[in-house]
Structures are given as structure tokens and as C-alpha cells.
Enzyme design. Structure first.
Site, mmCIF file in Angstrom:
data_model
loop_
_atom_site.group_PDB
_atom_site.id
_atom_site.type_symbol
_atom_site.label_atom_id
_atom_site.label_comp_id
_atom_site.label_asym_id
_atom_site.label_seq_id
_atom_site.Cartn_x
_atom_site.Cartn_y
_atom_site.Cartn_z
ATOM 1 N N HIS A 12 0.829 -1.201 0.000
ATOM 2 C CA HIS A 12 0.000 0.000 0.000
ATOM 3 C C HIS A 12 0.863 1.251 0.000
ATOM 4 C CE1 HIS A 12 -2.552 3.254 1.471
ATOM 5 N NE2 HIS A 12 -3.550 2.580 0.894
ATOM 6 N N LEU A 73 -4.133 -7.520 3.139
ATOM 7 C CA LEU A 73 -4.941 -8.580 3.734
ATOM 8 C C LEU A 73 -6.204 -8.869 2.932
ATOM 9 C CD1 LEU A 73 -4.806 -8.002 7.593
ATOM 10 C CD2 LEU A 73 -3.880 -9.917 6.282
ATOM 11 N N ALA A 74 -6.893 -7.823 2.499
ATOM 12 C CA ALA A 74 -8.205 -8.024 1.878
ATOM 13 C C ALA A 74 -8.373 -7.121 0.665
ATOM 14 C CB ALA A 74 -9.305 -7.744 2.899
ATOM 15 N N SER A 75 -9.379 -7.437 -0.132
ATOM 16 C CA SER A 75 -9.684 -6.643 -1.322
ATOM 17 C C SER A 75 -10.285 -5.301 -0.950
ATOM 18 C CB SER A 75 -10.663 -7.388 -2.232
ATOM 19 O OG SER A 75 -10.004 -8.430 -2.890
ATOM 20 N N GLY A 76 -9.939 -4.314 -1.728
ATOM 21 C CA GLY A 76 -10.492 -2.974 -1.627
ATOM 22 C C GLY A 76 -10.313 -2.329 -2.990
ATOM 23 N N VAL A 77 -10.458 -1.035 -3.061
ATOM 24 C CA VAL A 77 -10.382 -0.324 -4.334
ATOM 25 C C VAL A 77 -9.016 -0.496 -5.002
ATOM 26 C CG1 VAL A 77 -10.485 1.957 -5.425
ATOM 27 C CG2 VAL A 77 -12.162 1.330 -3.704
#
Length: 131
Positions: A12, A73-77
Site C-alpha cells: 500500500h 490482507l483483503a480486497s479494496g479499491v
């Protein structure tokens, strides 16, 4: 010709240095454990190299395929929209192409870390450390 695989670990990014250090250390560990792969990093925000710069860093390595893997960790935009756009992925196949050393090489896109028993073990370990 045998395949030479590149792995692009995508973080990120943060204005704080620790985020970059963690993702870079993960990439370094992969490279040490799997020296037959060329491992690079790229970040979405606030620090470099960017994902584009990470891809460009495969120049001169002779890779014939790149696996781009988000260290999220997880899906996002970023996972579902931004990174696929940067990688120029085909919406149907989730694959793209990138030119390295004058040759077009396939780019495949991995999933975020998600749920995995090893992550659950690590969370438990971290809880045990403070108990």
C-alpha cells in the site's frame, strides 16, 4: 527457452517508513528462499518505488513472466480497480502484458493474502506475546 519468473510484491505504502520496510523485507525473504525468482517491490501511495517503477525495475533481468501479488490482507479499491488498471489487466482473463528487455511478457495478478491458517497462527502468536 526456460521461464524466468519475476515477482512484484505490491504494498500500500505510507508516509511512515515502517510500511515500506515490512513489504521490502517480505520481498527480500522471498528472494533469499527462492533465488531462482527475480523479486521486486512497488507501492501504491506515499513512498516509492511506485508499481510502475517496480515493473520497470525488471528491465535487464531477463524475466519471461511476472506475477504481481498484493501484500494486502483483503480486497479494496486498490486491489479491484487501481492495481488492475496500472497493470493494464484484461478484465476477462485478469492477465496483462509488459515489455521487458524489448520483449512482451505476461503479467499475472495474485489475490490479496486473505484468510490463511498461517496468518491465523501469526495473529494468535502476537496475542500470546502480549498476554
Amino acid at each position: 527457452m526456460s521461464e524466468k519468473i519475476g515477482i512484484l510484491a505490491i504494498g500500500h505504502g505510507s508516509r511512515l517508513p515502517y510500511n515500506k520496510e515490512v513489504v521490502s523485507e517480505i520481498a527480500d525473504t522471498i528472494a533469499k528462499k527462492h533465488p531462482e525468482y527475480v523479486v521486486k517491490v512497488g507501492f501504491m501511495e506515499n513512498c516509492g518505488p511506485s508499481v510502475d517503477e517496480g515493473l520497470a525495475s525488471f528491465e535487464g533481468t531477463g524475466v519471461t513472466k511476472i506475477a504481481a501479488v498484493p501484500v494486502f490482507l483483503a480486497s479494496g479499491v486498490h486491489i479491484t480497480e487501481d492495481i488492475p488498471e496500472i497493470l493494464k489487466l484484461d478484465a476477462e482473463t485478469n492477465e496483462g502484458k509488459y515489455t521487458v528487455d524489448g520483449q512482451e511478457v505476461p503479467v499475472v495478478y495474485g489475490k490479496p493474502l486473505g484468510h490463511h491458517e498461517l496468518l491465523a497462527d501469526l495473529v494468535f502468536e502476537r496475542a500470546s506475546e502480549v498476554l
